[in-house]
Design an enzyme around this catalytic site. Structure first.
Site, PDB file in Angstrom:
ATOM      1  N   SER A 131       8.079  -4.496   9.648  1.00 50.15           N
ATOM      2  CA  SER A 131       8.716  -4.883   8.897  1.00 50.15           C
ATOM      3  C   SER A 131       9.495  -3.096   9.705  1.00 50.15           C
ATOM      4  O   SER A 131      10.902  -3.849  10.178  1.00 50.15           O
ATOM      5  CB  SER A 131       9.161  -5.285   8.055  1.00 50.15           C
ATOM      6  N   GLY A 132       9.329  -2.580   9.276  1.00 53.31           N
ATOM      7  CA  GLY A 132      10.175  -1.380   9.446  1.00 53.31           C
ATOM      8  C   GLY A 132      11.597  -0.667   9.055  1.00 53.31           C
ATOM      9  O   GLY A 132      12.120   0.105   9.575  1.00 53.31           O
ATOM     10  N   GLY A 133      12.077  -1.471   8.045  1.00 54.64           N
ATOM     11  CA  GLY A 133      14.123  -1.024   7.893  1.00 54.64           C
ATOM     12  C   GLY A 133      13.780  -2.564   8.220  1.00 54.64           C
ATOM     13  O   GLY A 133      15.885  -2.454   8.048  1.00 54.64           O
ATOM     14  N   ARG A 148      11.113   3.966  -4.137  1.00 56.55           N
ATOM     15  CA  ARG A 148      11.351   2.022  -4.026  1.00 56.55           C
ATOM     16  C   ARG A 148      11.825   1.992  -5.519  1.00 56.55           C
ATOM     17  O   ARG A 148      12.260   1.638  -5.751  1.00 56.55           O
ATOM     18  CB  ARG A 148       9.731   0.977  -3.459  1.00 56.55           C
ATOM     19  N   LYS A 202      -4.721   0.602   2.280  1.00 52.01           N
ATOM     20  CA  LYS A 202      -4.943   1.592   3.467  1.00 52.01           C
ATOM     21  C   LYS A 202      -5.712   2.894   3.785  1.00 52.01           C
ATOM     22  O   LYS A 202      -6.177   3.776   1.938  1.00 52.01           O
ATOM     23  CB  LYS A 202      -2.703   2.075   2.689  1.00 52.01           C
ATOM     24  N   ASP A 222       0.687  -1.342   0.221  1.00 53.26           N
ATOM     25  CA  ASP A 222       0.486  -0.233   0.254  1.00 53.26           C
ATOM     26  C   ASP A 222       0.577   1.283  -0.067  1.00 53.26           C
ATOM     27  O   ASP A 222       0.227   2.714   0.492  1.00 53.26           O
ATOM     28  CB  ASP A 222      -1.574  -0.235   1.628  1.00 53.26           C
ATOM     29  N   LYS A 282      -1.121  -3.704  13.886  1.00 53.93           N
ATOM     30  CA  LYS A 282       0.179  -3.750  13.815  1.00 53.93           C
ATOM     31  C   LYS A 282       1.190  -2.882  14.536  1.00 53.93           C
ATOM     32  O   LYS A 282       0.749  -2.020  14.196  1.00 53.93           O
ATOM     33  CB  LYS A 282       0.034  -3.116  12.161  1.00 53.93           C
ATOM     34  N   GLU A 306      -2.916   0.845  13.670  1.00 55.98           N
ATOM     35  CA  GLU A 306      -0.776   0.399  13.308  1.00 55.98           C
ATOM     36  C   GLU A 306      -0.540   1.765  14.282  1.00 55.98           C
ATOM     37  O   GLU A 306      -0.385   2.402  13.924  1.00 55.98           O
ATOM     38  CB  GLU A 306      -0.053   0.664  12.665  1.00 55.98           C
TER      39      GLU A 306
HETATM   40  P1  13P Z   1       7.472  -2.279   6.018  1.00 54.99           P
HETATM   41  O1  13P Z   1       7.488  -3.453   6.344  1.00 54.99           O
HETATM   42  O2  13P Z   1       8.138  -1.896   5.151  1.00 54.99           O
HETATM   43  O3  13P Z   1       7.614  -1.319   7.627  1.00 54.99           O
HETATM   44  O4  13P Z   1       6.261  -1.863   5.638  1.00 54.99           O
HETATM   45  C1  13P Z   1       4.736  -2.068   6.160  1.00 54.99           C
HETATM   46  C2  13P Z   1       3.439  -1.012   6.699  1.00 54.99           C
HETATM   47  O5  13P Z   1       2.257  -1.488   6.182  1.00 54.99           O
HETATM   48  C3  13P Z   1       3.976   0.203   7.005  1.00 54.99           C
HETATM   49  O6  13P Z   1       2.388   1.224   6.771  1.00 54.99           O
END
Ligand code: 13P
Length: 339
Positions: free
Chosen positions: A261-263, A33, A97, A24, A219, A177
């Site tokens: 995953s956040g990086g 990206r 989203k 999203d 999340k 999240e």
């Molecule tokens: P990442 O796993 O790349 O952090 O993205 C997940 C996501 O949806 C962030 O809002």
């Protein structure tokens, strides 16, 4: 009726051995990206890329749902099938989203508050008509010198709860999240404290605003050392700290926790999830809702060239399979070698 539908959709999203693909990315994020592989972020390139992800053969073995961006839910595959429908036909649940991004929080330099509540009821009704069955709203909390402030945590928690209540009214499962960022040189202990305060505030607001936890998913970030902290916590320490923190703050009525995953690198995000599931001792499903950790390798393998589609789909399938195993605590480094 609504409550039952919401709870069963939430349960489907965290079915054993499966998790969510976050695809999203907003326009600025997908551009970033695509810049990394030197292709322009045109509407057609975005469509082609996401069609490639969604048509990966047998991906439904490990992927229960996909979070889409507004544009994607309106796009069609080469044969004219709406992309959300492409997923639904494989038994993969389309989600959307719905936040409008984290914007500067007035009066609090360095902090952000997520926007998008105005008109949300109408947008949710439209998304529901377009086939979405769940939604996502991301709040970001930064750790810094005197950050986060209580004001930032509470403003974001309040908005998350308003969003979640509107989603449930529209029969969409809200993914809540609150992301505590890994940027900075803070220790893992500091991340524990901030994550705890954030989650406590979020659950206080959800309760106050009458959100039914059985029909939600959380999340969160994993509890990690700051990216620039010289002392990096190992896999087992991250797993233990994260599960301990979540056990303290997340009510057992929540059916599942789907990490971002956040990086983190793809492999580390998998190893962390695996270690948590191997630990046990938690009342909710522990799963994934990864963006970068599922897409990084596939994006590089694709590089915008139609000749690379098969290789790119193999890369996505492999990451999904590894994370599917991590859902059950059966992932091993051997799976990477074998691939
Ligand atoms: P990442 O796993 O790349 O952090 O993205 C997940 C996501 O949806 C962030 O809002």
């Amino acid at each position: 009726m609504t409550a039952v539908t919401l709870a069963s959709t939430a349960a489907e999203l965290v079915a054993k051995g499966k998790g969510i693909l976050a695809a999203d990315e907003s326009l600025p994020t997908i551009e970033k990206r695509f810049n990394s592989i030197n292709i322009p972020s045109t509407e057609e390139n975005r469509r082609t890329y996401r069609q490639m992800l969604f048509t990966t053969e047998k991906i439904e073995r490990f992927i229960s749902g996909v979070i889409l961006f507004d544009e994607t839910l309106r796009q069609k595959s080469d044969d004219g099938t709406p992309l959300g429908e492409v997923l639904a036909r494989k038994g993969v649940i389309p989600g959307i989203k719905v936040d409008k991004g984290a914007k500067a929080f007035a009066g609090f330099p360095g902090e952000k508050v997520t926007e998008g509540l105005d008109g949300l009821r109408d947008r949710l009704a439209e998304y529901r008509d377009l086939g979405a069955r769940f939604a996502k709203w991301r709040a970001v909390i930064a750790i810094g010198d005197r950050l986060p402030t209580a004001a930032c945590i509470s403003a974001n928690a309040h908005a998350l709860a308003r969003y979640a209540a509107l989603c449930q009214e529209a029969e969409l499962v809200p993914i809540v999240e609150p992301e505590v960022l890994m940027d900075g040189d803070h220790t893992i202990a500091r991340c524990v404290d901030v994550t705890l305060s954030t989650l406590e505030s979020v659950y206080q607001e959800l309760e106050r605003q009458g959100v039914e936890l059985e029909g939600t998913l959380l999340k969160p970030n994993m509890v990690l050392s700051g990216k620039d902290c010289p002392q990096q916590a190992g896999i087992d320490e991250v797993a233990e700290a994260t599960v301990r923190c979540l056990n303290e703050a997340v009510p057992s009525a929540v059916p599942g926790i789907v990490f971002l995953s956040g990086g983190q690198s793809s492999e580390l995000a998998t190893a962390h999830l695996n270690a948590m599931n191997a630990l046990g001792g938690h009342p909710w499903e522990l799963s994934f809702s990864y963006g970068r950790a599922l897409q990084d390798h596939t994006l590089k393998a694709w590089a915008g060239d139609p000749a690379n589609v098969a290789a790119a789909q193999r890369a996505l399938y492999h990451r999904a399979q590894c994370n599917g195993a991590a859902r059950m605590g059966t992932y091993t480094g051997q799976m990477e070698v074998a691939a």
